[in-house]
Write a protein that holds these residues in place. Structure first.
Motif, mmCIF file in Angstrom:
data_model
loop_
_atom_site.group_PDB
_atom_site.id
_atom_site.type_symbol
_atom_site.label_atom_id
_atom_site.label_comp_id
_atom_site.label_asym_id
_atom_site.label_seq_id
_atom_site.Cartn_x
_atom_site.Cartn_y
_atom_site.Cartn_z
ATOM 1 N N TYR A 1 0.797 -1.243 0.151
ATOM 2 C CA TYR A 1 0.018 -0.020 -0.069
ATOM 3 C C TYR A 1 0.833 1.394 -0.020
ATOM 4 C CZ TYR A 1 -4.003 -3.147 1.066
ATOM 5 O OH TYR A 1 -4.826 -3.856 1.030
ATOM 6 N N GLY A 2 2.294 1.130 -0.108
ATOM 7 C CA GLY A 2 3.206 2.416 -0.290
ATOM 8 C C GLY A 2 2.668 3.364 -1.086
ATOM 9 N N PRO A 3 2.576 3.002 -2.436
ATOM 10 C CA PRO A 3 2.229 4.044 -3.546
ATOM 11 C C PRO A 3 0.880 4.844 -3.086
ATOM 12 C CG PRO A 3 3.110 2.093 -4.377
ATOM 13 C CD PRO A 3 2.831 1.769 -3.143
ATOM 14 N N GLU A 4 -0.134 3.909 -2.699
ATOM 15 C CA GLU A 4 -1.416 4.700 -2.361
ATOM 16 C C GLU A 4 -1.265 5.546 -1.122
ATOM 17 O OE1 GLU A 4 -6.084 3.615 -1.175
ATOM 18 O OE2 GLU A 4 -4.635 1.758 -1.760
ATOM 19 N N LEU B 1 -0.887 11.189 1.028
ATOM 20 C CA LEU B 1 -0.296 12.354 2.078
ATOM 21 C C LEU B 1 0.224 13.430 1.126
ATOM 22 C CD1 LEU B 1 2.099 9.885 4.063
ATOM 23 C CD2 LEU B 1 0.111 11.373 4.854
ATOM 24 N N ARG B 2 0.685 13.111 -0.171
ATOM 25 C CA ARG B 2 0.913 14.319 -0.777
ATOM 26 C C ARG B 2 -0.242 15.207 -1.259
ATOM 27 N NH1 ARG B 2 4.597 10.125 -4.054
ATOM 28 N NH2 ARG B 2 6.452 10.648 -3.425
ATOM 29 N N ARG B 3 -1.380 14.588 -1.636
ATOM 30 C CA ARG B 3 -2.559 15.332 -1.751
ATOM 31 C C ARG B 3 -3.058 15.939 -0.652
ATOM 32 N NH1 ARG B 3 -2.011 12.046 -5.771
ATOM 33 N NH2 ARG B 3 -3.114 12.293 -7.639
ATOM 34 N N PHE B 4 -3.125 15.354 0.689
ATOM 35 C CA PHE B 4 -3.354 16.185 1.944
ATOM 36 C C PHE B 4 -2.464 17.241 2.075
ATOM 37 C CE2 PHE B 4 -2.597 16.646 6.408
ATOM 38 C CZ PHE B 4 -4.031 17.113 6.567
#
Length: 225
Positions: free
Chosen positions: A166-169, A174-177
């Motif tokens: 689940y690392g990429p997701e 986090l980047r979008r947040f």
């Protein structure tokens, strides 16, 4: 088109940049899925791009113009011209209108003005989408594109090396947040805010209202945190 097969796009409008301005995709959307397209035309399709420019060489008053609107560091507006003159002979399926969009930008600091032109075509006829609506489709498309540009330019998302489980997701979430948080708090751009906060943990905590000083300062201004 496996990516779209699972989606309910009946009567929806699919937008695409110049890379997606393809006859096969247009046939698929209109014939097989009963959808509409709004595509941009650039020089990767030289004959189409040149043909679309012709009706707008001596353009007059725009069919629709937005008011000047302040954004980060600039004031901008967009105007659009539409034409059905190419419908019968343009070598592209299901053309309902061609359009030209001019982006007028004024730099707040320097006062410099720029005018950029973009051209495109859509399966919408004037009966299903007027000039204002086509401009809205275009704006929404580039709103999504600019968000992905921010993620790639500032967070190097396309060059990420996390690929397992689940690392990429998780890292994408986090980047979008973080991007959304910066946009909601900062008056500066995402890029300048990231540069200012990078490698400065105390400044980051102040920015997030997580220190006593930042909490006290907000209370003194009557802000609820």
């Amino acid at each position: 088109m496996p990516v779209l097969d699972a989606l309910d796009i009946d009567a929806k409008t699919i937008t695409g940049d110049a890379l997606l301005t393809q006859r096969k995709l247009a046939h698929y959307l209109v014939e097989e899925r009963s959808a509409h397209y709004v595509f941009t035309a650039k020089d990767n399709q030289p004959s189409i791009a040149e043909a679309i420019r012709l009706p707008f060489e001596n353009r007059g008053v725009p069919d629709y113009s937005e008011p000047l609107t302040p954004t980060h560091g600039r004031i901008e507006s967009r105007s659009i011209w539409t034409s059905t003159a190419l419908n019968d002979y343009l070598d592209f399926p299901f053309v309902g209108q061609a359009f030209a969009i001019q982006r007028h930008t004024i730099n707040k600091k320097t006062g410099k003005e720029t005018h950029e032109m973009a051209y495109g075509l859509t399966s919408h006829t004037p009966l299903t989408a007027n000039a204002e609506r086509i401009l809205q489709f275009n704006r929404k498309h580039w709103g999504v594109e600019s968000h992905h540009y921010i993620l790639d330019w500032n967070w190097h998302e396309d060059r990420r090396t996390i690929r397992t489980n689940y690392g990429p997701e998780n890292i994408t979430r986090l980047r979008r947040f973080a991007t959304g948080l910066i946009k909601s708090i900062s008056k500066d751009s995402v890029a300048s805010t990231i540069r200012r906060l990078a490698r400065n943990v105390r400044l980051l905590f102040d920015y997030l209202r997580m220190t006593e000083n930042s909490i006290s300062r907000n209370r003194s201004f009557g802000q609820v945190v």
